[in-house]
Design a protein around this motif. Structure first.
Motif, PDB file in Angstrom:
ATOM      1  N   LEU A 293       5.924   4.157  -1.873  1.00  0.00           N
ATOM      2  CA  LEU A 293       5.497   3.308  -0.864  1.00  0.00           C
ATOM      3  C   LEU A 293       4.835   2.071  -1.418  1.00  0.00           C
ATOM      4  CD1 LEU A 293       4.415   5.804   1.742  1.00  0.00           C
ATOM      5  CD2 LEU A 293       6.363   4.033   1.962  1.00  0.00           C
TER       6      LEU A 293
ATOM      7  N   HIS B  34       7.391   0.062  -3.133  1.00  0.00           N
ATOM      8  CA  HIS B  34       8.105  -0.865  -2.225  1.00  0.00           C
ATOM      9  C   HIS B  34       7.459  -2.065  -1.762  1.00  0.00           C
ATOM     10  CE1 HIS B  34      10.767  -1.427   1.131  1.00  0.00           C
ATOM     11  NE2 HIS B  34       9.356  -1.347   2.008  1.00  0.00           N
ATOM     12  N   TRP B  35       6.173  -2.042  -1.635  1.00  0.00           N
ATOM     13  CA  TRP B  35       5.324  -2.888  -1.057  1.00  0.00           C
ATOM     14  C   TRP B  35       5.334  -4.097  -1.863  1.00  0.00           C
ATOM     15  CZ3 TRP B  35       0.523  -5.385  -2.484  1.00  0.00           C
ATOM     16  CH2 TRP B  35      -0.195  -6.087  -1.446  1.00  0.00           C
TER      17      TRP B  35
ATOM     18  N   LYS C 282       8.704  -5.863  -1.951  1.00  0.00           N
ATOM     19  CA  LYS C 282       9.092  -6.641  -0.929  1.00  0.00           C
ATOM     20  C   LYS C 282       8.311  -7.944  -0.839  1.00  0.00           C
ATOM     21  CE  LYS C 282      12.413  -4.527   1.394  1.00  0.00           C
ATOM     22  NZ  LYS C 282      13.793  -5.239   1.131  1.00  0.00           N
ATOM     23  N   ARG C 283       7.141  -8.211  -1.661  1.00  0.00           N
ATOM     24  CA  ARG C 283       6.312  -9.232  -1.641  1.00  0.00           C
ATOM     25  C   ARG C 283       6.511  -9.911  -3.030  1.00  0.00           C
ATOM     26  NH1 ARG C 283       4.868  -5.901   1.747  1.00  0.00           N
ATOM     27  NH2 ARG C 283       3.837  -6.251   3.584  1.00  0.00           N
TER      28      ARG C 283
END
Length: 379
Positions: A365, A368-369, A372-373
């Motif tokens: 998680l 992924h954060w 994505k940024r």
């Protein structure tokens, strides 16, 4: 976007995916098989679990591949964009050298930090610090390979590679250690040149205060060969358009089989050994590295399965960060804080498996954060 740019982008995804697959087993993936054995009782899971443990001395398990595969992939990245800079004026080369030295020093420093994670911190007394590290070896192998790629011909690089492997074999097996004998590769390595170097030249302490450090001075030399083999693979993929991409994948796979055969044949006279990083160990790990690269190149690049490999891609994109965090962050505490109630609610045989998934989930998680940024932290 041009075809060239598209290919470069795909190749980057393929490398990230394989790098992420490599790191997955450090983040907690190695615990899956033990949890499945608790759940099912099937003996096959115990066999698989044995492959997630390092060899005790001579021999090889797939867990031994994690470290050399990472070094190999650093070479692949160089091979995809090889450049000679020795013809440039020094003023133009200087920023490249500075960046390379910074990367070398940062990775070595992070390695020291990783070594002393989960403890009382890095000691103030230099004699109590373990300077040798996984990240340090990656840095050294990458740095030396980069200097060769930047300043020498491909032919010279290949002669260097062969010289390293044969020279290391001769050194360890045929040259007597001061006060000892030649070719003593008995368990623990106390009678090896590696132990002599680490005892007399390596500052600080060794891993578990053993006579030799598994990431010590002398065994860092053959690791350079892993990076140079990666350069070969990267250069070959770069030229894939000329011979056909599927043919390239097939040849990479075949090269892996040949390297495996060479490694296990060499094992008869120079045992496969991770702690000593023997030349036969290099060939076996390079063999599996070529095979895995061929598979990931075919699946991620040629079959366009980036989405299927997404979890591995996000790990590989921030591999150094998550590796360092595995020593400095108590992920098990975090996972229990978030998913502890769920784990406790499922039947007892399922709890170990749910605990592993929870451990992986909290890390994925975060990755992924970051992904994505577009927060991709590299050194």
């Amino acid at each position: 976007m041009s075809d060239t740019n598209k290919k470069a982008k795909k190749r980057l995804a393929s490398l990230d995916a394989l790098r992420g697959f490599d790191m997955f087993w450090i983040l907690g993936g190695e615990k899956i098989f033990a949890a499945l054995f608790v759940l099912t009782g099937w003996a096959g899971w115990k066999v698989a679990e044995a492959q997630t443990l390092h060899s005790q001395w001579h021999g090889f398990t797939f867990y031994d591949l994690i470290f050399p595969l990472f070094i190999f992939l650093s070479g692949v990245a160089m091979g995809l964009a090889p450049k000679r800079i020795d013809h440039l004026p020094f003023v133009e080369r200087k920023p490249i050298y500075i960046k390379a030295f910074k990367r070398l020093l940062l990775l070595c420093s992070f390695g020291v930090l990783y070594n002393h994670g989960w403890g009382t911190g890095v000691p103030l007394n230099p004699e109590e610090i373990r300077f040798a590290s996984v990240l340090g070896r990656i840095a050294i192998a990458w740095f030396v390979a980069a200097m060769l790629v930047w300043h020498t011909s491909f032919r010279t690089q290949m002669f260097t590679l062969v010289g390293i492997l044969i020279g290391y074999w001769v050194w360890l097996c045929f040259i007597p250690v001061p006060g000892g004998v030649a070719g003593d590769l008995s368990s623990g390595g106390a009678g090896t040149w590696n132990a002599w170097f680490d005892t007399n030249l390596l500052p600080g302490i060794t891993y578990q205060n053993k006579p030799m450090d598994p990431e010590g001075i002398l065994s860092s030399v053959p690791a350079i060969a892993n990076a140079l083999f990666g350069v070969i693979a990267g250069r070959y993929i770069k030229q894939a358009q000329e011979r056909g991409e599927w043919k390239t994948a097939g040849i990479l796979f075949a090269a892996g089989l040949v390297a495996l055969a060479c490694g296990w044949l060499w094992d008869m006279v120079f045992p496969v050994n991770k702690d000593l990083w023997t030349s036969s160990f290099v060939m076996v790990t390079v063999g599996w590295s070529f095979i895995l690269l061929a598979v990931f190149y075919a699946v991620v690049d040629l079959l366009n399965q980036q989405r299927a490999a997404y979890l591995f891609v996000i790990i590989g994109a921030n591999s150094i960060v998550i590796y360092l965090a595995s020593s400095l962050v108590n992920w098990e505490f975090v996972s229990k804080s978030v998913f502890g109630g769920v784990i406790a609610a499922v039947p007892a045989p399922w709890q170990p498996l749910f605990a592993v998934f929870a451990l992986l989930a909290v890390q994925l998680l975060v990755l992924h954060w970051l992904y994505k940024r577009k927060i991709l932290i590299s050194v």
